[in-house]
Design an enzyme around this catalytic site. Structure first.
Site, PDB file in Angstrom:
ATOM      1  N   SER A  13      71.400  51.325  27.356  1.00  0.00           N
ATOM      2  CA  SER A  13      71.550  49.999  27.955  1.00  0.00           C
ATOM      3  C   SER A  13      72.733  49.243  27.356  1.00  0.00           C
ATOM      4  CB  SER A  13      70.277  49.188  27.719  1.00  0.00           C
ATOM      5  OG  SER A  13      70.130  48.982  26.332  1.00  0.00           O
ATOM      6  N   ASP A  30      68.712  49.395  20.490  1.00  0.00           N
ATOM      7  CA  ASP A  30      67.670  50.432  20.457  1.00  0.00           C
ATOM      8  C   ASP A  30      68.165  51.762  21.023  1.00  0.00           C
ATOM      9  OD1 ASP A  30      65.856  48.609  19.382  1.00  0.00           O
ATOM     10  OD2 ASP A  30      65.292  47.884  21.369  1.00  0.00           O
ATOM     11  N   SER A  31      68.646  51.726  22.250  1.00  0.00           N
ATOM     12  CA  SER A  31      69.071  52.997  22.851  1.00  0.00           C
ATOM     13  C   SER A  31      70.352  53.512  22.196  1.00  0.00           C
ATOM     14  CB  SER A  31      69.229  52.854  24.365  1.00  0.00           C
ATOM     15  OG  SER A  31      69.911  51.690  24.707  1.00  0.00           O
ATOM     16  N   CYS A  41      60.850  49.182  37.483  1.00  0.00           N
ATOM     17  CA  CYS A  41      62.126  49.778  37.082  1.00  0.00           C
ATOM     18  C   CYS A  41      61.888  51.077  36.319  1.00  0.00           C
ATOM     19  CB  CYS A  41      62.915  48.789  36.230  1.00  0.00           C
ATOM     20  SG  CYS A  41      64.495  49.434  35.665  1.00  0.00           S
ATOM     21  N   CYS A  69      65.917  41.325  33.157  1.00  0.00           N
ATOM     22  CA  CYS A  69      67.383  41.436  33.034  1.00  0.00           C
ATOM     23  C   CYS A  69      68.133  40.746  34.168  1.00  0.00           C
ATOM     24  CB  CYS A  69      67.799  42.889  32.873  1.00  0.00           C
ATOM     25  SG  CYS A  69      67.559  43.929  34.332  1.00  0.00           S
TER      26      CYS A  69
END
Ligand SMILES: Nc1ncnc2c1ncn2[C@@H]1O[C@H](COP(=O)(O)OP(=O)(O)OP(=O)(O)O)[C@@H](O)[C@H]1O
Length: 381
Positions: free
Chosen positions: A27, A31-32, A119, A216
Site C-alpha cells: 500500500s 506494514d506492507s 475490498c 481510504c
C-alpha cells in the site's frame, strides 16, 4: 527443490526462499513495506504490487490515503532500496464496482456498510490473488495484522498477537481457498512499535510514516459527501420520528444516519435520543431512548464458514461462539443457528447495542475466526 531442504520455509513451503515467489500487496504504508523488506532479506523472490484503487486526482481521495500518488512513490522507493521488482496496477474500475458502488447503494438503502471487508474479499483476495497466480507466485502476502495457523483440517484464521492492531473482523469473508494462498507475516508481531523498529532496521523511508485512518476513499470520514458525489440527488429529505411514529423533526437524507448514532440528530430537549432504525423507503429516521437499542437476535447472510466440518451441521442449539457485531465491539457470547448453507440466525446471550444492517457479524472461538456473515435484519426491524 534442493535436496538439503526438508523443512518448511517461513511461509510454509517445502523449498528454499529463493525458489518461493511471493507477491506482496504494497500500500506504500509501513506494514506492507516491512513485509516486503523482511521477505526479501530472507531471500524470497519478492514481487511488489501496488493497486491504484481510485483516481487520486479526484475529490474523493484524501491526502495520505493508501493509493494516493505519494503512496505509490513510497512503495516504489522501498522496492528500489531492497532490490525487487514493483508494479502498479490500475484497479480503479474493479474497486469502483466491487467496493465504492456497493458502499453508496448500501447507505442509500439505510444500511451501514463495511467497505474494507468488501475490498479484502473482492479486490485483494479475488482479483489481486488471481493476478499473483498469473505472475507465477506461490502465495500473496499482505501487511494485515491477523494470524494464519496450519490446523489439522487446513489453514485457520486467528486474531493477531496484538489485540490493538487485530484486523480479523475485516477478513472474516476470506474463503478457505483464499486462505490457502495468502500469508500475513505481521500477524504474530507483538506491536506496531515492533513493526516500525523492523522498518527502521531495514532503513525504509516509510519507518515513521503515519498510520492510515478511516476508509481510504472517504476524506476525513465525511462519507455523506462521498455518497452525494457518487449519487447526486439520491439522498432525499424526510422525517425524524419517535418509536410511536410522532414527528420530531426533519432530516436531509437517511445516508447521514447510522443505527446507534446520538449526535447530530437536531431533535430532543429531553432524554438523549439515538437512531434505532432507518426506513429508507419511507425516508424516515426512527429515534428512541438508549434502552431501545438492544438487539438479541439477528439474521446474517452470505455466511463464510471457516470452522471444521460443514456449517449447516451445527450441534444441537447451534454453534456456541463469541460474535463481534461491529469492528469496535468486543466479542460477546452467542449461538449461531444455520438457516441455510450461507445464512443463520444469531442469538446473543445479552443484548448488544449498535447492531446495524450492513455491518459484519464475525464468529470467534477464543482467538480463532470461525467465519461470519453480513447483518441483514435484527429483531428491531
Ligand atoms: N493500494 C494498495 N495496493 C496494494 N496493497 C494494498 C493497498 N492497500 C492496502 N493493501 C494491502 O492490504 C493491507 C491492509 O490494508 P490497510 O489499508 O488495512 O493497511 P494498513 O493497516 O494501513 O497497512 P499499511 O501500513 O501496509 O498501509 C496492506 O498492508 C497491504 O498489504
Amino acid at each position: 527443490m534442493s535436496d538439503t531442504v526438508n523443512l518448511l520455509n517461513s511461509l510454509g513451503f517445502a523449498k528454499t526462499p529463493a525458489e518461493t515467489r511471493v507477491v506482496v500487496a504494497m500500500s506504500g504504508g509501513v506494514d506492507s513495506s516491512v513485509v516486503a523488506a523482511q521477505l526479501k532479506s530472507e531471500g524470497y523472490d519478492v514481487v511488489g504490487v501496488t493497486l491504484q484503487l481510485y483516481d487520486h486526482g479526484a475529490a474523493l481521495a484524501r491526502k495520505g490515503a493508501c493509493c494516493a500518488g505519494r503512496d505509490i512513490h513510497d512503495a516504489r522507493a522501498v522496492a528500489d532500496r531492497m532490490g525487487f521488482p514493483h508494479y502498479v496496477l490500475d484497479y480503479e474500475s474493479r474497486f469502483r464496482e466491487s467496493v465504492i458502488d456497493d458502499f453508496a447503494d448500501q447507505y442509500l438503502a439505510g444500511a451501514t456498510p463495511v467497505p474494507c471487508v468488501r475490498c479484502n474479499q473482492s479486490v485483494k483476495f479475488r482479483d489481486l490473488l488471481s493476478t499473483a497466480r498469473e505472475l507465477g507466485a506461490d502465495c500473496l502476502a499482505t501487511g494485515h495484522y491477523v494470524r494464519r495457523v496450519e490446523g489439522a483440517h487446513g489453514p485457520q484464521l486467528h486474531r493477531a498477537a496484538d489485540p490493538a492492531r487485530d484486523q480479523s473482523y475485516f477478513l472474516f469473508a476470506t474463503t478457505p481457498e483464499q486462505l490457502a494462498y495468502v500469508r500475513f507475516p505481521l500477524g504474530g508481531v507483538a506491536t506496531k512499535a515492533e513493526t516500525r523498529a523492523m522498518a527502521a532496521a531495514h532503513g525504509l523511508p516509510v519507518a515513521d510514516k503515519a498510520d492510515s485512518q478511516d476508509i481510504c476513499f472517504v476524506p476525513g470520514g465525511r462519507y455523506a459527501d462521498v455518497i452525494e458525489k457518487l449519487r447526486p440527488g439520491a439522498a432525499e429529505p424526510g422525517e425524524i420520528v419517535d418509536l410511536e411514529g410522532r414527528v420530531l423533526g426533519t432530516h436531509p437524507g437517511v445516508i447521514h444516519y447510522t443505527v446507534g448514532q446520538r449526535r447530530g440528530l437536531g431533535v430532543g430537549g429531553g432524554a438523549p435520543l439515538h437512531v434505532v432504525r432507518l426506513e429508507p423507503r419511507a425516508r424516515r429516521v426512527v429515534v428512541g431512548p438508549r434502552a431501545a437499542l438492544g438487539v438479541s437476535r439477528l439474521a446474517v447472510g452470505e455466511v463464510n464458514w471457516l470452522g471444521d466440518g460443514p456449517f449447516e451441521r451445527a450441534p444441537d442449539g447451534g454453534w456456541r461462539v463469541a460474535v463481534r457485531v461491529r469492528s469496535t465491539r468486543p466479542p460477546a457470547p452467542a449461538r449461531v443457528l444455520p438457516t441455510g448453507p450461507a445464512s443463520a440466525e444469531v442469538v446473543l446471550a445479552e443484548p448488544e447495542e449498535g447492531v446495524a444492517p450492513g455491518q459484519a457479524c464475525v464468529f470467534y472461538a477464543d482467538g480463532r475466526v470461525l467465519g461470519g456473515g453480513w447483518i441483514a435484519r435484527r429483531d428491531a426491524d
